[in-house]
Design an enzyme around this catalytic site. Structure first.
Site, PDB file in Angstrom:
ATOM      1  N   HIS A 190      18.788  33.567  10.094  1.00 35.32           N
ATOM      2  CA  HIS A 190      17.561  32.960   9.579  1.00 35.32           C
ATOM      3  C   HIS A 190      17.299  31.622  10.284  1.00 35.32           C
ATOM      4  O   HIS A 190      16.172  31.304  10.647  1.00 35.32           O
ATOM      5  CB  HIS A 190      17.738  32.762   8.074  1.00 35.32           C
ATOM      6  CG  HIS A 190      16.502  32.344   7.332  1.00 35.32           C
ATOM      7  ND1 HIS A 190      15.286  32.973   7.488  1.00 35.32           N
ATOM      8  CD2 HIS A 190      16.284  31.353   6.414  1.00 35.32           C
ATOM      9  CE1 HIS A 190      14.387  32.395   6.687  1.00 35.32           C
ATOM     10  NE2 HIS A 190      14.969  31.406   6.038  1.00 35.32           N
ATOM     11  N   ASP A 227      10.693  32.927  11.074  1.00 36.46           N
ATOM     12  CA  ASP A 227      11.321  33.808  10.083  1.00 36.46           C
ATOM     13  C   ASP A 227      10.782  33.541   8.664  1.00 36.46           C
ATOM     14  O   ASP A 227      11.539  33.113   7.779  1.00 36.46           O
ATOM     15  CB  ASP A 227      12.847  33.677  10.122  1.00 36.46           C
ATOM     16  CG  ASP A 227      13.536  34.986   9.723  1.00 36.46           C
ATOM     17  OD1 ASP A 227      12.996  36.056  10.050  1.00 36.46           O
ATOM     18  OD2 ASP A 227      14.608  34.927   9.086  1.00 36.46           O
ATOM     19  N   SER A 270      10.770  29.620   7.265  1.00 34.17           N
ATOM     20  CA  SER A 270      11.143  30.214   5.986  1.00 34.17           C
ATOM     21  C   SER A 270      10.014  30.027   4.955  1.00 34.17           C
ATOM     22  O   SER A 270       8.887  30.416   5.207  1.00 34.17           O
ATOM     23  CB  SER A 270      12.471  29.608   5.535  1.00 34.17           C
ATOM     24  OG  SER A 270      12.963  30.297   4.430  1.00 34.17           O
TER      25      SER A 270
END
Ligand SMILES: *[C@@H]1O[C@H](CO)[C@@H](O)[C@H](O)[C@H]1NC(C)=O
Length: 318
Positions: free
Chosen positions: A250, A174, A149
């Protein structure tokens, strides 16, 4: 709690472009070290930049490969996937495992502030790695970073700011989307940040699509498991449940990556233009070569790769 946090993030990202002035106290960044001498989940050793005595007393072994992990927004470096990955990596080999714990600078619900902290945390971590090479004799050719992230963009900033060596590899799990679609390549993770950049997209799209990851290809190779937007098991009650289930798709990126470490089942991926062609069965030959997504990825190929996974662990289909 996590659901509330994600809702607040969504609202912030949609409604607010307001930026808080960056107020960074780098004492809030902690470098946690695990090795086979101190493998317990909570028995990490903290390293401090420029403290040679502390380094000499640590279990850091300069001849072992160094594996760095960087968590994302509203997460921590001393629990969850970094600890899971630590366990898998130490089962595989003798590593220096470093987890960058910047939780206080990435805390919810202040997403725009966390975004502002990304470059400074990256520069500070690059300074630590340069110092480990100069003062600790670390082998720069055996260093790699995995970030999830926002942590993926921190990893990019680390690679960009290293001076003692070129980073061999970054894995971006991600990479965060909100605020990063608008940024230039040098302000986000991109292929110039390491010799080899691998991306695993699991929730790529816009917030309005219930996605918080970047969908664009930003690495040397970009993997799109199950299309890279929503993962099986995360959207049983519609796309919106993805974020409401705590960012299910996610988070799947790090679950896939942690599972890939042992290599017991492979995430075989096919070169393909897009998910539609893949689903239509137009990409079931390996062409220039199939790739194994994750820890054991081959560094020589380039492009976008597609695969399917199971909806639960084990995710890999061998
Ligand atoms: C340590 O972490 C691993 C992986 O996260 C977990 O499976 C294990 O149960 C933990 N061990 C202890 C003693 O808590």
């Amino acid at each position: 709690m996590l659901k509330l946090v994600l809702l607040v993030v969504v609202v912030q990202a949609v409604l607010s472009r307001a930026r808080t002035a960056p107020k960074v106290n780098l004492d809030d960044v902690h470098f946690l070290l695990w090795t086979r001498s101190n493998p317990g989940n909570t028995s990490y050793y903290e390293l401090f930049l420029d403290n040679k005595e502390n380094l000499d007393a640590s279990p850091f072994n300069p001849s072992d490969p160094t594996f760095v992990m960087i968590h994302g927004f509203a997460a921590h470096g001393d629990r969850d996937w970094p600890v899971d990955a630590k366990t898998e990596l130490l089962a595989l080999g003798s590593y220096n495992i470093l987890s960058v714990n910047w939780a206080r600078l990435a805390n919810a619900p202040w997403y725009p502030a966390a975004v502002n902290h990304v470059p400074q945390v990256g520069i500070y971590t690059a300074q630590l790695l340069d110092w480990l090479k100069f003062e600790g004799g670390m082998d720069g050719s055996k260093v790699q970073i995995t970030g999830h992230s926002l942590g993926a963009h921190v990893a990019g900033a680390v690679g960009q700011n290293l001076v003692a060596f070129t980073l061999p590899m970054i894995t971006g799990l991600d990479p965060a989307g909100p605020e990063f679609y608008e940024k230039t390549a040098s302000e986000r993770l991109d292929p110039s940040d390491a010799k080899f950049v691998q991306i695993i997209h699991t929730n790529g799209g816009t917030i309005l699509q219930s996605c918080v990851g970047l969908k664009d290809s930003v690495g040397h190779v970009d993997f799109y498991p199950n299309g890279g937007k929503h993962q099986p098991g995360c959207v049983d009650y519609g796309a919106w449940t993805d974020l409401l289930e705590g960012g299910c798709s996610h988070r799947r990126s790090h679950d896939l990556w942690v599972e890939s470490i042992s290599g017991s089942l492979s995430f075989t991926s096919y070169p393909c233009e897009d998910w539609e062609s893949f689903q239509a069965g137009n990409c079931d030959s390996c062409g220039q070569g199939c790739l194994e997504m994750g820890f054991h990825v081959d560094h020589s190929l380039r492009g976008t790769y597609y695969l399917t996974t199971n909806s639960d662990s084990p995710y890999a289909r061998g």
